[in-house]
Enzyme design. Structure first.
Site, PDB file in Angstrom:
ATOM      1  N   HIS A 113       2.942 -15.213   7.441  1.00 35.32           N
ATOM      2  CA  HIS A 113       4.031 -14.344   6.973  1.00 35.32           C
ATOM      3  C   HIS A 113       3.608 -12.887   7.187  1.00 35.32           C
ATOM      4  CE1 HIS A 113       6.730 -12.187   4.318  1.00 35.32           C
ATOM      5  NE2 HIS A 113       7.547 -13.223   4.431  1.00 35.32           N
TER       6      HIS A 113
ATOM      7  N   ASN B 275      11.612 -18.062  -0.125  1.00 32.99           N
ATOM      8  CA  ASN B 275      10.243 -17.580  -0.369  1.00 32.99           C
ATOM      9  C   ASN B 275      10.271 -16.688  -1.602  1.00 32.99           C
ATOM     10  OD1 ASN B 275       7.707 -16.436  -0.251  1.00 32.99           O
ATOM     11  ND2 ASN B 275       8.063 -15.275   1.635  1.00 32.99           N
ATOM     12  N   TRP B 276       9.712 -17.203  -2.713  1.00 32.27           N
ATOM     13  CA  TRP B 276       9.777 -16.444  -3.967  1.00 32.27           C
ATOM     14  C   TRP B 276       8.698 -15.367  -4.050  1.00 32.27           C
ATOM     15  CZ3 TRP B 276      10.630 -21.170  -7.811  1.00 32.27           C
ATOM     16  CH2 TRP B 276      11.898 -21.709  -7.566  1.00 32.27           C
ATOM     17  N   LYS B 277       7.847 -15.303  -3.052  1.00 28.98           N
ATOM     18  CA  LYS B 277       6.791 -14.276  -2.973  1.00 28.98           C
ATOM     19  C   LYS B 277       6.102 -14.121  -4.337  1.00 28.98           C
ATOM     20  CE  LYS B 277       9.391 -11.930   0.620  1.00 28.98           C
ATOM     21  NZ  LYS B 277       9.503 -10.755   1.433  1.00 28.98           N
TER      22      LYS B 277
ATOM     23  N   GLU C  69      10.841 -13.432  12.004  1.00 32.12           N
ATOM     24  CA  GLU C  69      11.103 -12.439  10.962  1.00 32.12           C
ATOM     25  C   GLU C  69      10.683 -11.066  11.452  1.00 32.12           C
ATOM     26  OE1 GLU C  69      11.344 -14.367   6.853  1.00 32.12           O
ATOM     27  OE2 GLU C  69       9.247 -13.948   7.196  1.00 32.12           O
TER      28      GLU C  69
ATOM     29  N   SER D  52      16.323  -9.964   5.212  1.00 30.78           N
ATOM     30  CA  SER D  52      17.523  -9.466   4.522  1.00 30.78           C
ATOM     31  C   SER D  52      18.736 -10.383   4.663  1.00 30.78           C
ATOM     32  CB  SER D  52      17.865  -8.046   5.002  1.00 30.78           C
ATOM     33  OG  SER D  52      16.797  -7.164   4.748  1.00 30.78           O
TER      34      SER D  52
ATOM     35  N   GLY E 274      14.038 -14.185   1.237  1.00 28.54           N
ATOM     36  CA  GLY E 274      13.163 -13.659   0.191  1.00 28.54           C
ATOM     37  C   GLY E 274      13.977 -13.200  -1.007  1.00 28.54           C
TER      38      GLY E 274
ATOM     39  N   GLY F  23      15.238  -6.505  -2.243  1.00 26.25           N
ATOM     40  CA  GLY F  23      16.680  -6.471  -2.012  1.00 26.25           C
ATOM     41  C   GLY F  23      17.152  -5.339  -1.129  1.00 26.25           C
TER      42      GLY F  23
ATOM     43  N   GLU G 197       3.794 -10.317   5.457  1.00 26.81           N
ATOM     44  CA  GLU G 197       3.066  -9.651   4.352  1.00 26.81           C
ATOM     45  C   GLU G 197       1.608 -10.089   4.342  1.00 26.81           C
ATOM     46  OE1 GLU G 197       6.022 -10.682   1.452  1.00 26.81           O
ATOM     47  OE2 GLU G 197       7.353  -9.286   2.465  1.00 26.81           O
TER      48      GLU G 197
HETATM   49  C1  PEP Z   1      10.728 -12.894   3.884  1.00 23.81           C
HETATM   50  O1  PEP Z   1       9.879 -12.083   3.571  1.00 23.81           O
HETATM   51  O2  PEP Z   1      10.401 -14.032   4.258  1.00 23.81           O
HETATM   52  C2  PEP Z   1      12.126 -12.487   3.807  1.00 23.81           C
HETATM   53  C3  PEP Z   1      12.942 -13.023   4.641  1.00 23.81           C
HETATM   54  O3  PEP Z   1      12.446 -11.552   2.847  1.00 23.81           O
HETATM   55  P1  PEP Z   1      13.900 -10.889   2.587  1.00 23.81           P
HETATM   56  O4  PEP Z   1      14.928 -11.968   2.625  1.00 23.81           O
HETATM   57  O5  PEP Z   1      13.767 -10.285   1.219  1.00 23.81           O
HETATM   58  O6  PEP Z   1      14.094  -9.868   3.654  1.00 23.81           O
END
Ligand code: PEP
Length: 249
Positions: free
Chosen positions: A93, A7-9, A164, A209, A230, A173, A95
């Site tokens: 998601h 997921n490049w957000k 998630e 993460s 992400g 990160g 967010e």
């Molecule tokens: C995400 O938001 O889908 C996600 C898993 O982000 P991250 O890997 O940065 O925690």
């Protein structure tokens, strides 16, 4: 076969998305071992799709509207994503839920919109830090799943669910990964819960993460069919390293 979804957000702009897509296009992943998909921003989707067209990497969108067309300023419909050759759409998601205020009922409408055009939704569920501290993890997961899935018709599109935990999702990160045992426990609960609503196998991904260093500790559990990534999906080195790690299982 395991899933690695990136997921490049809103991390990558148009040019950066294309650079990363072109780098991924020069790699070759074993699609019998790993299904890779990337979720670029809307602007970059068609160019990223063209760049990856001759590879096994699939394309997904990060969000969609719940109506097909009309006077909905700023929205992109599932039908538009289908015509841009997407296979997947993230729905719910955290967010979208917690930054943009999407409710369980919005999530349900989007899920139906995605299914109606023949795409596969990736339904995201997970508890917040507050839910966890108040002992409401099970309540939150059950509620999100019930609102999303009770009485739903999946047609033959299939469905993927990503667990998630909101508190484990990193910010550029920096994050606090979930203990793999806790992720496994949540996956087992989700697995049991969805049997009430569906009689097909639903792949369950873990997200929060995930990096090349910890991915195998999640995938060591049978309940984890893949990962949604992400931060570590933003750069070719970290993303490709993660995919190669999964491929070598
Ligand atoms: C995400 O938001 O889908 C996600 C898993 O982000 P991250 O890997 O940065 O925690």
């Amino acid at each position: 076969m395991k899933f690695v979804f990136g997921n490049w957000k809103m991390y990558l702009d148009f040019d950066e998305s294309l650079v990363l897509a072109n780098q991924l296009a020069t790699e070759s992943y074993n699609s019998n071992k790993v299904e890779v998909a990337v979720f670029p921003n809307y602007l970059a989707i068609t160019d990223v799709e063209m760049s990856l067209r001759d590879t096994s990497i699939r394309i997904g969108a990060q969000n969609c509207a719940w109506v097909p067309k009309g006077a909905y300023t700023g929205a992109i419909s599932a039908e538009m994503l289908r015509s841009a050759n997407c296979d997947y759409v993230l729905v719910g998601h955290s967010e979208r839920r917690y930054v943009f205020g999407e409710t369980d009922s919005d999530v349900r409408k989007k899920l139906e919109a995605v299914l109606d055009v023949g795409l596969t939704p990736v339904l995201c569920v997970g508890e917040t830090k507050k839910d966890r501290e108040e002992g409401k993890t099970e309540y939150r997961l059950k509620k999100q799943l019930m609102k999303a899935l009770d009485g739903i018709n999946l047609y033959s599109n299939g469905l993927i669910i990503a667990y998630e935990p909101v508190w484990a999702i990193s910010n550029a990160g920096v994050g606090e990964p979930c203990d793999p045992e806790d992720a496994n426990e949540a996956h087992e609960l989700i697995d049991l819960e969805i049997k009430q609503y569906l009689d097909i196998d639903v792949p369950l991904l873990y997200g929060g993460s995930v990096t090349a260093n910890n991915v195998l500790s999640y995938l060591a559990h049978d309940s984890v069919d893949g990962v949604l990534v992400g931060s570590a999906a933003r750069k070719i080195e970290t993303f490709s390293n993660l995919i190669r790690t999964v491929e070598s299982m």
